[in-house]
Design a protein around this motif. Structure first.
Motif, mmCIF file in Angstrom:
data_model
loop_
_atom_site.group_PDB
_atom_site.id
_atom_site.type_symbol
_atom_site.label_atom_id
_atom_site.label_comp_id
_atom_site.label_asym_id
_atom_site.label_seq_id
_atom_site.Cartn_x
_atom_site.Cartn_y
_atom_site.Cartn_z
ATOM 1 N N THR A 81 49.368 38.097 46.500
ATOM 2 C CA THR A 81 49.160 39.264 45.644
ATOM 3 C C THR A 81 49.942 39.157 44.341
ATOM 4 O OG1 THR A 81 50.892 40.432 46.901
ATOM 5 C CG2 THR A 81 48.597 40.842 47.528
ATOM 6 N N ILE A 137 42.640 44.732 39.971
ATOM 7 C CA ILE A 137 42.294 45.603 41.102
ATOM 8 C C ILE A 137 42.628 44.915 42.425
ATOM 9 C CG2 ILE A 137 40.378 46.670 42.357
ATOM 10 C CD1 ILE A 137 39.078 47.231 39.642
ATOM 11 N N SER A 138 42.308 43.628 42.528
ATOM 12 C CA SER A 138 42.586 42.880 43.765
ATOM 13 C C SER A 138 44.084 42.813 44.041
ATOM 14 C CB SER A 138 42.019 41.465 43.656
ATOM 15 O OG SER A 138 40.626 41.478 43.432
ATOM 16 N N ALA A 152 45.845 52.059 49.478
ATOM 17 C CA ALA A 152 45.123 50.891 48.966
ATOM 18 C C ALA A 152 43.620 51.138 48.968
ATOM 19 C CB ALA A 152 45.458 49.659 49.805
ATOM 20 N N ALA A 153 43.117 51.790 50.019
ATOM 21 C CA ALA A 153 41.677 52.080 50.114
ATOM 22 C C ALA A 153 41.248 53.040 49.011
ATOM 23 C CB ALA A 153 41.353 52.661 51.479
ATOM 24 N N ALA A 155 49.382 53.567 39.814
ATOM 25 C CA ALA A 155 49.610 52.593 40.884
ATOM 26 C C ALA A 155 50.770 51.668 40.548
ATOM 27 C CB ALA A 155 48.343 51.785 41.127
ATOM 28 N N PHE A 185 42.719 53.424 46.068
ATOM 29 C CA PHE A 185 42.749 52.691 44.803
ATOM 30 C C PHE A 185 41.537 51.772 44.674
ATOM 31 C CE2 PHE A 185 43.798 49.076 42.143
ATOM 32 C CZ PHE A 185 44.260 49.703 40.999
ATOM 33 N N LEU A 186 41.196 51.079 45.751
ATOM 34 C CA LEU A 186 40.032 50.198 45.727
ATOM 35 C C LEU A 186 38.752 50.996 45.485
ATOM 36 C CD1 LEU A 186 38.810 47.384 46.059
ATOM 37 C CD2 LEU A 186 38.745 47.792 48.533
ATOM 38 N N LEU A 217 49.515 47.414 47.416
ATOM 39 C CA LEU A 217 49.590 48.760 47.998
ATOM 40 C C LEU A 217 49.418 48.746 49.515
ATOM 41 C CD1 LEU A 217 47.388 50.692 45.408
ATOM 42 C CD2 LEU A 217 49.824 51.108 45.811
ATOM 43 N N ALA A 218 48.662 47.775 50.013
ATOM 44 C CA ALA A 218 48.260 47.785 51.418
ATOM 45 C C ALA A 218 49.424 47.578 52.382
ATOM 46 C CB ALA A 218 47.197 46.714 51.662
ATOM 47 N N THR A 222 45.558 46.381 44.866
ATOM 48 C CA THR A 222 45.113 46.802 46.202
ATOM 49 C C THR A 222 45.923 46.093 47.279
ATOM 50 O OG1 THR A 222 42.850 47.206 45.402
ATOM 51 C CG2 THR A 222 43.148 46.920 47.770
#
Length: 201
Positions: free
Chosen positions: A168, A140-141, A41-42, A83, A44-45, A147-148, A144
């Protein structure tokens, strides 16, 4: 200065780095460690933030180029597509597969439309709109967040939705709605060229 050196400006180097992050992102996603989801996630962000940064620097430093204009959306779309494919496998539910299909299909359609409009000298009609920018932030939000945390399943293998999952998914569906809205806006703007009236022929 050679053509190659002229293209390797700071904004373009950032964009290239975003492309190189894709295989790293995929490898981290599949690592069998508890920290892997947060790390993916990091990454991708970070890629999403560099998408905002390289455009800003290109304008600020007066280093816009045709190469950068081509490379930036390619890097952005490849990262998002990668993603979404990974998330569809992880979640394995129609509720994620449908928005993923819509988002990827929209990107292909709009990219083809912009390329064709550029060929006939009408690229400005399908320039990125404010709706598209809001869609990107929501997208994006949502991705992320998805994914987290790896999805939880019950004994029968069905997805267990936590409050964070609902959030999400809500962001993803909002992004999907804006994805369709912006696509139809671009198609409407290009419609006179796609389907010219007989009077205009």
């Amino acid at each position: 200065m050679s053509d190659t050196a002229a293209r390797l400006t700071l904004p373009n180097l950032i964009t290239l780095a975003r492309l190189l992050l894709i295989p790293v992102f995929v490898a981290v996603f599949y690592m069998p460690y508890g920290w892997a989801p947060m790390a993916a996630a990091a990454i991708f962000l970070l890629a999403g933030l560099t998408d905002l940064l390289d455009g800003y620097l290109a304008r600020r430093l007066n280093q816009t180029s045709r190469f950068g204009a081509f490379l930036d959306p390619v890097a952005d779309k490849l990262m998002v597509a990668a993603a979404l494919v990974l998330l569809v496998q992880a979640h394995a539910t129609i509720w994620l597969a449908v928005p993923a299909l819509v988002i990827i299909s929209r990107e292909i359609t709009v990219s083809a439309l912009r390329e064709w409009m550029a060929e006939i000298g009408q690229r400005a009609r399908v320039a990125v709109s404010s709706i598209g920018k809001i869609k990107t932030v929501l997208q994006i939000s949502a991705i992320t967040g998805l994914l987290a945390i790896r999805p939880l399943q019950d004994a029968e293998g069905d997805l267990l939705m936590t409050p964070f999952d609902w959030l999400t998914y809500s962001l993803l569906y909002a992004a999907t709605f804006l994805t369709l809205w912006s696509m139809f806006s671009y198609l409407r703007a290009a419609w006179p060229e796609l389907w010219p009236s007989r009077q205009g022929r």
